[in-house]
Structure formats: structure tokens, C-alpha cells
Design a protein around this motif. Structure first.
Motif, PDB file in Angstrom:
ATOM      1  N   GLY A 135       0.770  -1.231   0.000  1.00 23.53           N
ATOM      2  CA  GLY A 135       0.000   0.000   0.000  1.00 23.53           C
ATOM      3  C   GLY A 135       0.802   1.282   0.000  1.00 23.53           C
ATOM      4  N   ASP A 136       2.115   1.211  -0.087  1.00 25.54           N
ATOM      5  CA  ASP A 136       2.942   2.426  -0.095  1.00 25.54           C
ATOM      6  C   ASP A 136       2.964   3.010  -1.511  1.00 25.54           C
ATOM      7  N   HIS A 137       2.152   4.038  -1.729  1.00 24.80           N
ATOM      8  CA  HIS A 137       2.011   4.637  -3.059  1.00 24.80           C
ATOM      9  C   HIS A 137       3.278   5.358  -3.500  1.00 24.80           C
ATOM     10  N   ASP A 138       4.014   5.928  -2.563  1.00 26.11           N
ATOM     11  CA  ASP A 138       5.253   6.620  -2.914  1.00 26.11           C
ATOM     12  C   ASP A 138       6.288   5.648  -3.478  1.00 26.11           C
ATOM     13  N   CYS A 139       6.376   4.468  -2.888  1.00 31.52           N
ATOM     14  CA  CYS A 139       7.318   3.461  -3.387  1.00 31.52           C
ATOM     15  C   CYS A 139       6.932   3.000  -4.790  1.00 31.52           C
ATOM     16  N   PHE A 140       5.633   2.876  -5.029  1.00 34.59           N
ATOM     17  CA  PHE A 140       5.176   2.514  -6.373  1.00 34.59           C
ATOM     18  C   PHE A 140       5.606   3.588  -7.373  1.00 34.59           C
ATOM     19  N   ALA A 141       5.415   4.835  -7.015  1.00 42.78           N
ATOM     20  CA  ALA A 141       5.778   5.948  -7.904  1.00 42.78           C
ATOM     21  C   ALA A 141       7.274   5.940  -8.205  1.00 42.78           C
ATOM     22  N   ILE A 142       8.092   5.681  -7.201  1.00 40.90           N
ATOM     23  CA  ILE A 142       9.546   5.646  -7.402  1.00 40.90           C
ATOM     24  C   ILE A 142       9.925   4.485  -8.322  1.00 40.90           C
ATOM     25  N   ALA A 143       9.318   3.326  -8.104  1.00 44.00           N
ATOM     26  CA  ALA A 143       9.622   2.148  -8.930  1.00 44.00           C
ATOM     27  C   ALA A 143       9.257   2.394 -10.392  1.00 44.00           C
ATOM     28  N   VAL A 144       8.103   3.004 -10.619  1.00 38.06           N
ATOM     29  CA  VAL A 144       7.679   3.301 -11.992  1.00 38.06           C
ATOM     30  C   VAL A 144       8.595   4.340 -12.611  1.00 38.06           C
ATOM     31  N   GLU A 145       8.982   5.329 -11.827  1.00 40.38           N
ATOM     32  CA  GLU A 145       9.878   6.375 -12.324  1.00 40.38           C
ATOM     33  C   GLU A 145      11.203   5.781 -12.810  1.00 40.38           C
ATOM     34  N   GLN A 146      11.672   4.733 -12.149  1.00 42.28           N
ATOM     35  CA  GLN A 146      12.935   4.102 -12.527  1.00 42.28           C
ATOM     36  C   GLN A 146      12.873   3.435 -13.900  1.00 42.28           C
ATOM     37  N   ILE A 147      11.689   3.015 -14.323  1.00 44.66           N
ATOM     38  CA  ILE A 147      11.574   2.297 -15.595  1.00 44.66           C
ATOM     39  C   ILE A 147      10.730   3.033 -16.622  1.00 44.66           C
ATOM     40  N   GLN A 148      10.341   4.264 -16.355  1.00 44.42           N
ATOM     41  CA  GLN A 148       9.439   4.963 -17.266  1.00 44.42           C
ATOM     42  C   GLN A 148      10.069   5.268 -18.625  1.00 44.42           C
ATOM     43  N   ASP A 149      11.334   5.660 -18.660  1.00 43.48           N
ATOM     44  CA  ASP A 149      11.974   5.971 -19.946  1.00 43.48           C
ATOM     45  C   ASP A 149      12.071   4.726 -20.828  1.00 43.48           C
ATOM     46  N   ARG A 150      12.497   3.636 -20.229  1.00 44.58           N
ATOM     47  CA  ARG A 150      12.596   2.379 -20.965  1.00 44.58           C
ATOM     48  C   ARG A 150      11.216   1.948 -21.463  1.00 44.58           C
ATOM     49  N   SER A 151      10.203   2.110 -20.628  1.00 41.07           N
ATOM     50  CA  SER A 151       8.836   1.735 -21.012  1.00 41.07           C
ATOM     51  C   SER A 151       8.343   2.589 -22.172  1.00 41.07           C
ATOM     52  N   TYR A 152       8.655   3.882 -22.129  1.00 40.48           N
ATOM     53  CA  TYR A 152       8.253   4.762 -23.221  1.00 40.48           C
ATOM     54  C   TYR A 152       8.922   4.333 -24.530  1.00 40.48           C
ATOM     55  N   ARG A 153      10.216   4.024 -24.473  1.00 37.88           N
ATOM     56  CA  ARG A 153      10.930   3.609 -25.689  1.00 37.88           C
ATOM     57  C   ARG A 153      10.321   2.335 -26.272  1.00 37.88           C
ATOM     58  N   ILE A 154       9.923   1.426 -25.410  1.00 40.47           N
ATOM     59  CA  ILE A 154       9.288   0.191 -25.881  1.00 40.47           C
ATOM     60  C   ILE A 154       7.955   0.525 -26.546  1.00 40.47           C
ATOM     61  N   ALA A 155       7.168   1.354 -25.901  1.00 41.05           N
ATOM     62  CA  ALA A 155       5.878   1.751 -26.472  1.00 41.05           C
ATOM     63  C   ALA A 155       6.066   2.475 -27.805  1.00 41.05           C
ATOM     64  N   TYR A 156       7.079   3.348 -27.861  1.00 40.12           N
ATOM     65  CA  TYR A 156       7.316   4.095 -29.094  1.00 40.12           C
ATOM     66  C   TYR A 156       7.758   3.163 -30.226  1.00 40.12           C
ATOM     67  N   SER A 157       8.567   2.162 -29.888  1.00 38.41           N
ATOM     68  CA  SER A 157       8.997   1.219 -30.933  1.00 38.41           C
ATOM     69  C   SER A 157       7.806   0.433 -31.464  1.00 38.41           C
ATOM     70  N   TYR A 158       6.812   0.295 -30.667  1.00 40.29           N
ATOM     71  CA  TYR A 158       5.609  -0.443 -31.051  1.00 40.29           C
ATOM     72  C   TYR A 158       4.635   0.435 -31.833  1.00 40.29           C
ATOM     73  N   LEU A 159       4.419   1.663 -31.363  1.00 44.78           N
ATOM     74  CA  LEU A 159       3.372   2.520 -31.911  1.00 44.78           C
ATOM     75  C   LEU A 159       3.858   3.577 -32.899  1.00 44.78           C
ATOM     76  N   HIS A 160       5.122   3.985 -32.805  1.00 44.66           N
ATOM     77  CA  HIS A 160       5.677   5.029 -33.671  1.00 44.66           C
ATOM     78  C   HIS A 160       4.883   6.330 -33.583  1.00 44.66           C
ATOM     79  N   ASP A 161       4.400   6.640 -32.415  1.00 46.96           N
ATOM     80  CA  ASP A 161       3.631   7.860 -32.211  1.00 46.96           C
ATOM     81  C   ASP A 161       3.890   8.324 -30.780  1.00 46.96           C
ATOM     82  N   GLU A 162       4.387   9.554 -30.663  1.00 46.30           N
ATOM     83  CA  GLU A 162       4.796  10.072 -29.354  1.00 46.30           C
ATOM     84  C   GLU A 162       3.635  10.119 -28.358  1.00 46.30           C
ATOM     85  N   ALA A 163       2.525  10.718 -28.773  1.00 41.28           N
ATOM     86  CA  ALA A 163       1.386  10.867 -27.867  1.00 41.28           C
ATOM     87  C   ALA A 163       0.778   9.510 -27.510  1.00 41.28           C
TER      88      ALA A 163
END
Length: 176
Positions: free
Chosen positions: A13-41
Motif C-alpha cells: 500500500g505504499d504509493h510513494d514506493c510505487f511511484a519511485i519504482a515506476v519512475e525508474q523504468i518509465q523511460d525504458r517503457s516509453y521507448r518500448i511503447a514508441y517502438s511499437y506505436l511510432h507515435d509520441e502521444a
């Protein structure tokens, strides 16, 4: 703080820890999504939707150390959903006036991108995960819910196809 510890706390239930964990992988996740969709938004939307789903279902995660793999699988599923819903995009002349100063890509890079665009989105994503993100075949298999042998075969065939297309003259020599 280590990601496993963050996720263990987030599962309690620690929401701050969840936010930190997601922040650590957000750039990599975006790159994966972009390679899939080819659309920034659309890529940003897919990652945001994945964060929401992960937040809601964090309690269902069985192994906290596999959070990144689990989250990437959610991102890929969100990308698939967006592709199913996608409407054709019509660009107008105004799109050129965004003011971005980019270095023009080399001819080889443009050729490679064109070849990658011809691949199915899932295969593109697997290549991105393997060669750019550095995931193992087993991790990619977990993320894509495919058997490791299938992942290996799809990546191998796609890379071979790209190599053949990139080699203009002596195709056999290029493959060695």
C-alpha cells in the motif's frame, strides 16, 4: 532503494514506493511503447494507461523482483489495444512547422528504419527489447507471453531479413 524493496512496499500500500519504482523504468517503457506505436502521444498514453493498470493490480504481482518484466508486459498489451483502436492519421502541411531542429538521419539509418517499419509491431518490439533494452530471450518471452523458442525464431528471422535487405551487393558475404 532496491526495486524489489520498493515493490514489496508498494504491494503493501505504499504509493510513494510505487511511484519511485515506476519512475525508474518509465523511460525504458516509453521507448518500448514508441517502438511499437511510432507515435509520441500514443506511446505516452500507453505508458500512462499501463501505470494505472499496474497501480490497480500491484497486489496480483507474485514476484516483486519481476516487476519490470510484468510492467513491460502491461505496456505491450496497452500498445496492442491502441493499435486495435487506431484510426488512420492524416498529416497536414502545418505538421512541418513544429520548429524541431533535428539532425537529418543517415541514409543507412533511414533504410534500417524503413525495414523495421515493415516488420510486424510485435517483432519490432522484440528486437527493441533484445538489442536496445538488453533483455534476455526468457524475459522477452515472459513479457510477450510467447515461448522462448518462438521469440528466438522471430528475432533471428527478422534480423536475417534485415541483413539481407541491407546488403546491396554480395549478400552471402554480408551474412558471415
Amino acid at each position: 532503494m532496491e526495486q524489489k524493496t520498493l515493490i514489496t512496499r508498494a504491494m503493501k500500500g505504499d504509493h510513494d514506493c510505487f511511484a519511485i519504482a515506476v519512475e525508474q523504468i518509465q523511460d525504458r517503457s516509453y521507448r518500448i511503447a514508441y517502438s511499437y506505436l511510432h507515435d509520441e502521444a500514443a506511446s505516452m498514453d500507453a505508458v500512462c494507461d499501463a501505470v494505472e493498470k499496474a497501480f490497480i493490480h500491484i497486489g496480483k504481482l507474485r514476484e516483486p523482483e519481476k516487476f519490470a518484466t510484468w510492467f513491460t508486459q502491461i505496456v505491450i498489451n496497452q500498445c496492442r489495444m491502441q493499435l486495435r483502436k487506431r484510426q488512420p492519421i492524416i498529416y497536414t502541411d502545418d505538421d512541418d512547422s513544429l520548429g524541431f531542429a533535428e539532425t537529418p538521419p543517415s541514409d543507412e539509418l533511414m533504410d534500417l528504419q524503413a525495414l523495421m517499419d515493415q516488420l510486424p509491431p510485435m517483432t519490432r518490439t522484440m528486437i527493441q527489447l533484445k538489442y536496445i533494452q538488453g533483455y534476455t530471450l526468457d524475459e522477452i518471452a515472459d513479457m510477450t507471453e510467447l515461448p522462448p523458442g518462438t521469440v528466438r525464431t522471430k528475432i533471428y528471422k527478422a534480423v536475417k531479413q534485415i541483413k539481407l535487405a541491407m546488403c546491396s551487393e554480395e549478400k552471402e558475404a554480408c551474412l558471415r
